[in-house]
Design an enzyme around this catalytic site. Sequence first.
Site, PDB file in Angstrom:
ATOM      1  N   CYS A 178     -47.539 -80.616  -1.284  1.00 31.80           N
ATOM      2  CA  CYS A 178     -47.680 -79.416  -2.103  1.00 31.80           C
ATOM      3  C   CYS A 178     -47.383 -79.855  -3.524  1.00 31.80           C
ATOM      4  O   CYS A 178     -46.358 -80.524  -3.760  1.00 31.80           O
ATOM      5  CB  CYS A 178     -46.713 -78.313  -1.668  1.00 31.80           C
TER       6      CYS A 178
ATOM      7  N   HIS B 153     -46.306 -78.351  -5.951  1.00 30.55           N
ATOM      8  CA  HIS B 153     -45.066 -77.808  -6.512  1.00 30.55           C
ATOM      9  C   HIS B 153     -43.868 -78.740  -6.245  1.00 30.55           C
ATOM     10  O   HIS B 153     -42.926 -78.792  -7.040  1.00 30.55           O
ATOM     11  CB  HIS B 153     -44.732 -76.449  -5.882  1.00 30.55           C
TER      12      HIS B 153
ATOM     13  N   CYS C 136     -54.095 -77.853  -5.362  1.00 30.66           N
ATOM     14  CA  CYS C 136     -53.339 -76.956  -4.489  1.00 30.66           C
ATOM     15  C   CYS C 136     -53.676 -77.367  -3.070  1.00 30.66           C
ATOM     16  O   CYS C 136     -54.840 -77.312  -2.659  1.00 30.66           O
ATOM     17  CB  CYS C 136     -53.748 -75.502  -4.743  1.00 30.66           C
TER      18      CYS C 136
ATOM     19  N   ASP D  70     -54.601 -74.268  -9.590  1.00 27.34           N
ATOM     20  CA  ASP D  70     -53.508 -74.174  -8.622  1.00 27.34           C
ATOM     21  C   ASP D  70     -53.129 -72.715  -8.451  1.00 27.34           C
ATOM     22  O   ASP D  70     -53.440 -71.875  -9.304  1.00 27.34           O
ATOM     23  CB  ASP D  70     -52.285 -74.971  -9.089  1.00 27.34           C
ATOM     24  N   SER D  71     -52.449 -72.441  -7.346  1.00 27.60           N
ATOM     25  CA  SER D  71     -51.977 -71.083  -7.121  1.00 27.60           C
ATOM     26  C   SER D  71     -50.884 -70.693  -8.105  1.00 27.60           C
ATOM     27  O   SER D  71     -50.560 -69.512  -8.246  1.00 27.60           O
ATOM     28  CB  SER D  71     -51.459 -70.938  -5.689  1.00 27.60           C
TER      29      SER D  71
ATOM     30  N   GLU E 299     -41.498 -71.237  -8.297  1.00 26.84           N
ATOM     31  CA  GLU E 299     -42.220 -70.255  -9.106  1.00 26.84           C
ATOM     32  C   GLU E 299     -41.264 -69.303  -9.828  1.00 26.84           C
ATOM     33  O   GLU E 299     -41.583 -68.792 -10.910  1.00 26.84           O
ATOM     34  CB  GLU E 299     -43.189 -69.462  -8.230  1.00 26.84           C
TER      35      GLU E 299
ATOM     36  N   THR F 171     -52.812 -75.960  -0.205  1.00 25.33           N
ATOM     37  CA  THR F 171     -53.209 -74.845   0.645  1.00 25.33           C
ATOM     38  C   THR F 171     -54.666 -74.487   0.419  1.00 25.33           C
ATOM     39  O   THR F 171     -55.429 -74.285   1.366  1.00 25.33           O
ATOM     40  CB  THR F 171     -52.307 -73.628   0.389  1.00 25.33           C
TER      41      THR F 171
END
Length: 276
Positions: free
Chosen positions: A193, A195, A74, A11-12, A159, A76
Amino acid sequence: MQVKRPIGVFDSGIGGLTVFRSIAEQLPGYDYLYFGDNSRAPYGDRSFNTIHQYTWECVQWMFAQGCPLVVLACNTASAKALRTIQQRDMPGKHDDKKVLGVIRPTAEVIGNYTKTNKIGVLGTKGTVQSGSYAIEIKKFFPEVQVYQQACPLWVPLIENGEYEKPAADAYVKLYLDQIMEQAPDIDTLLLACTHYPLLQDKIKAYLPPHVNVVAQGDIVAHSLVYYLQRHTEIEEQLTQGGSRQFFTTTDDTADFDQHASMFSPEPVKSVYVAMK
């Protein structure tokens, strides 16, 4: 000593830990390697080429650590990098390995959650602009109307550890109001997403009780279980020692460990990886 060949989860940042937890719960015996590109997060506003470059760099690093299978946890990266990686980067070089995403397995089932045939997709700017969910959902549920809303401030809030604070509520309500204004009879909201499940309680608080809020973790995990049953050539490469390794591109590993511990039954001690 047996060489580990873990399932890789990428993941980012920390969001993919929501998917990692579901996968590890449903496939507990396997070895796992989680890699968060936290130093370059968020990916959502970056260009197609940059997202592909970053994602492919990280995937190759995971291959080098022994992962024969990498899940891009992720949205994106799945929307903007997965196809290029699968069709251009891997053939002839990594034919014995697989990279999977989160969009296709989600699109295959999301239509089962709606009664009004109207689904809202909440995602990063990159995911929304790609149109990937609208395209994929139509393949499986042509009768479903898909509405999208970018939520560019949510990932930075998460984040930076601000998502539990009262100040985050205004930004949660802002994007929910915008998606529901598009179609008031939306009855299913997809958190597109990984997150966003960290905001799930706040999200539900600002929605009518009849609106389903769907996170992806269990969906992706179920899909991976069936994938390994069908693709024994990949499953046979994986080792089952029950280990968990965590890596991050941020040098603040203590912060990463604190977040990661929320998704792991054991304390997390991550390792810093420097990317060019």
